[in-house]
Structure formats: structure tokens, C-alpha cells
Design a protein around this motif. Structure first.
Motif, PDB file in Angstrom:
ATOM      1  N   PHE A   1       0.878  -1.160   0.000  1.00 13.69           N
ATOM      2  CA  PHE A   1       0.000   0.000   0.000  1.00 13.69           C
ATOM      3  C   PHE A   1       0.919   1.215   0.000  1.00 13.69           C
ATOM      4  O   PHE A   1       1.962   1.211   0.650  1.00 13.69           O
ATOM      5  N   LYS A   2       0.547   2.277  -0.715  1.00 15.09           N
ATOM      6  CA  LYS A   2       1.312   3.518  -0.707  1.00 15.09           C
ATOM      7  C   LYS A   2       0.376   4.642  -0.305  1.00 15.09           C
ATOM      8  O   LYS A   2      -0.744   4.721  -0.786  1.00 15.09           O
ATOM      9  N   MET A   3       0.873   5.498   0.602  1.00 11.98           N
ATOM     10  CA  MET A   3       0.076   6.628   1.073  1.00 11.98           C
ATOM     11  C   MET A   3       0.842   7.922   0.815  1.00 11.98           C
ATOM     12  O   MET A   3       2.058   7.939   0.835  1.00 11.98           O
ATOM     13  N   ARG A   4       0.082   9.005   0.639  1.00 12.53           N
ATOM     14  CA  ARG A   4       0.664  10.317   0.372  1.00 12.53           C
ATOM     15  C   ARG A   4      -0.057  11.361   1.213  1.00 12.53           C
ATOM     16  O   ARG A   4      -1.282  11.424   1.227  1.00 12.53           O
ATOM     17  N   PHE A   5       0.723  12.167   1.962  1.00 12.13           N
ATOM     18  CA  PHE A   5       0.205  13.260   2.782  1.00 12.13           C
ATOM     19  C   PHE A   5       0.986  14.517   2.430  1.00 12.13           C
ATOM     20  O   PHE A   5       2.190  14.445   2.221  1.00 12.13           O
ATOM     21  N   ASP A   6       0.368  15.685   2.448  1.00 19.69           N
ATOM     22  CA  ASP A   6       1.089  16.941   2.252  1.00 19.69           C
ATOM     23  C   ASP A   6       1.538  17.461   3.609  1.00 19.69           C
ATOM     24  O   ASP A   6       0.813  18.202   4.270  1.00 19.69           O
ATOM     25  N   MET A   7       2.735  17.045   4.031  1.00 16.19           N
ATOM     26  CA  MET A   7       3.286  17.446   5.327  1.00 16.19           C
ATOM     27  C   MET A   7       4.800  17.471   5.237  1.00 16.19           C
ATOM     28  O   MET A   7       5.388  16.741   4.459  1.00 16.19           O
ATOM     29  N   THR A   8       5.411  18.279   6.086  1.00 22.70           N
ATOM     30  CA  THR A   8       6.867  18.319   6.118  1.00 22.70           C
ATOM     31  C   THR A   8       7.388  17.456   7.261  1.00 22.70           C
ATOM     32  O   THR A   8       6.659  17.139   8.196  1.00 22.70           O
ATOM     33  N   LYS A   9       8.646  17.082   7.192  1.00 19.05           N
ATOM     34  CA  LYS A   9       9.247  16.177   8.172  1.00 19.05           C
ATOM     35  C   LYS A   9       9.205  16.743   9.577  1.00 19.05           C
ATOM     36  O   LYS A   9       8.927  16.026  10.531  1.00 19.05           O
ATOM     37  N   LYS A  10       9.462  18.018   9.728  1.00 15.55           N
ATOM     38  CA  LYS A  10       9.502  18.585  11.074  1.00 15.55           C
ATOM     39  C   LYS A  10       8.113  18.665  11.707  1.00 15.55           C
ATOM     40  O   LYS A  10       7.986  18.780  12.907  1.00 15.55           O
TER      41      LYS A  10
ATOM     42  N   ASP B   1      10.169  16.762  -1.052  1.00 14.06           N
ATOM     43  CA  ASP B   1       9.554  17.978  -1.596  1.00 14.06           C
ATOM     44  C   ASP B   1       8.280  18.378  -0.842  1.00 14.06           C
ATOM     45  O   ASP B   1       7.269  18.732  -1.455  1.00 14.06           O
ATOM     46  N   GLY B   2       8.306  18.297   0.485  1.00 13.91           N
ATOM     47  CA  GLY B   2       7.156  18.712   1.289  1.00 13.91           C
ATOM     48  C   GLY B   2       5.998  17.739   1.293  1.00 13.91           C
ATOM     49  O   GLY B   2       4.890  18.084   1.694  1.00 13.91           O
ATOM     50  N   VAL B   3       6.242  16.499   0.851  1.00 12.36           N
ATOM     51  CA  VAL B   3       5.182  15.485   0.816  1.00 12.36           C
ATOM     52  C   VAL B   3       5.658  14.260   1.591  1.00 12.36           C
ATOM     53  O   VAL B   3       6.773  13.778   1.391  1.00 12.36           O
TER      54      VAL B   3
END
Length: 124
Positions: free
Chosen positions: A34-43, A102-104
Motif C-alpha cells: 500500500f502507498k500513502m501520500r500526505f502533504d506534510m513536512t518532516k519537522k 519535496d514537502g510530501v
């Protein structure tokens, strides 16, 4: 950004099942993962597995303005986010990976190998 009703489950039979609330992520199911994608930064984000649930939490704090400076609009969004996603039995929890590019935030959840081997059992 906070949505306490975000809740979903991943399953081999039915793919992705959304329970309640909105789902601020994308999920794709492949043969092996399964692959998921969120718009979030590491910190901003923390990811862990707890009792067969993938937990994703993030908090963006508002930028502090220099004293005396008046800003009509905030330059970035801020708030809290928390989701719990029920994981199926057929995954390898130890091999879950999370990375930010890249922020994702990308999360990969590998499926466990299933054996299609037939084993005859002697009846005594």
C-alpha cells in the motif's frame, strides 16, 4: 487541519475502506504494498504503529511575528492533524517506511508474502 473523525482501514479484500469524516491523504494499493501520500513536512509529522493502527500526527505552529509588526494574513496554514488507519493482518509492520520528499510525506506499507504452496496432510 485537525480532524478527529478521520479514520480508515486497509484490507486485502476490499482495498481502502473509509469509515467517517474526510480523508486528507491518498492511498494506492499495489500487488506488494500500500502507498500513502500526505502533504506534510518532516519537522511537522510523527508516524508510528500502535495496536494494528498506523497513526499519523502533525502540528504546524503559526510563525511568530517580530514584535510590533502587524500582519493582515498569515503566510502559512497552521493547526493540528491526527489520523488512525486500521492495518490489515497481511502486512509487514517492521518494514513500513516513511519519508518526506519535496514537502510530501510518503508511507509505504509492504504486504506480507503469501504462500500458494499446497501441503498435503496425512490423515491417520
Amino acid at each position: 487541519m485537525e480532524d478527529p473523525l478521520s479514520y480508515a482501514s486497509l484490507s486485502e479484500d476490499n482495498g481502502v475502506n473509509y469509515r467517517r469524516g474526510r480523508t486528507p491523504w491518498e492511498i494506492k494499493e499495489g500487488e506488494q504494498e500500500f502507498k500513502m501520500r500526505f502533504d506534510m513536512t518532516k519537522k511537522d509529522v510523527k508516524v508510528w504503529v500502535e495496536e494494528k493502527m498506523l497513526v499519523v500526527k502533525a502540528e504546524k505552529l503559526p510563525k511568530k511575528k517580530p514584535e510590533g509588526e502587524v500582519e493582515e494574513w498569515s503566510s502559512k496554514s497552521y493547526g493540528r492533524y491526527s489520523s488512525r488507519i486500521v492495518l490489515p493482518d497481511n502486512i509487514e509492520i517492521e518494514k513500513i517506511k516513511a519519508e518526506v520528499r519535496d514537502g510530501v510525506l510518503y508511507i509505504t506499507i509492504p504486504k506480507a508474502k503469501t504462500s500458494s504452496r499446497v501441503l498435503a496432510i496425512d490423515v491417520n
